[in-house]
Design an enzyme around this catalytic site. Structure first.
Site: not given
Length: 187
Positions: A23, A31
């Site tokens: 990411l 999240e």
């Protein structure tokens, strides 16, 4: 009959979803928990959700976390001849994967179908005719990325004002603000 078809993604302001197989932003625990909860929770007793991902997405998951537990894991690849170690199924295309969910071995086991990446798989799903929901976490800043989410066609996709189980207010972790959005199309 398998339940709904969904995409789930976290995306930066500049539409980035990945960088060097990871990411683009630091890990955001809540999240990630949202991703786990949404993709794992089935509304049908005795059924599991199916997560569909491309080969690169599969190999970007740390080995100790593969397969994604509590879910049936399907990998898409035109090159692989058999599912990578830990994956439950392999298909050559999204259409083939969706056809597989109608076969007896999966039809009675799968509730919802969740597409979890990467770019080309999202694109194929978003152009797929029929009903589709996009669960988008908007990371409210730019991050340098090498992989991007396709543009959401707002002629086709409507942003829902609210959705059960999805917080509507802005979240913040590690100084990074983000919000959860749900889009829907029916064509």
């Amino acid at each position: 009959m398998v339940g709904s078809l969904n995409c789930i993604v976290a995306v930066s302001q500049n539409m980035g979803i990945g960088k060097n197989g990871d990411l683009p932003w630091p890990p955001l625990r809540n999240e990630f928990r949202y991703f786990q909860r949404m993709t794992t929770t089935s509304s049908v007793e005795g059924k599991q959700n199916l997560v569909i991902m491309g080969k690169k997405t599969w190999f970007s998951i740390p080995e100790k976390n593969r397969p994604l537990k509590g879910r049936i894991n399907l990998v898409l690849s035109r090159e692989l001849k058999e599912p990578p170690q830990g994956a439950h199924f392999l298909s050559r295309s999204l259409d083939d994967a969706l056809k597989l969910t109608e076969q007896p071995e999966l039809a009675n086991k799968v509730d919802m179908v969740w597409i979890v990446g990467g770019s080309s798989v999202y694109k194929e799903a978003m152009n797929h005719p029929g009903h589709l929901k996009l669960f988008v976490t908007r990371i409210m800043q730019d991050f340098e990325s090498d992989t991007f989410f396709p543009e959401i066609d707002l002629e086709k996709y409507k942003l829902l004002p609210e959705y059960p189980g999805v917080l509507s207010d802005v979240q913040e972790e590690k100084g990074i603000k983000y919000k959860f959005e749900v889009y829907e199309k029916n064509d």
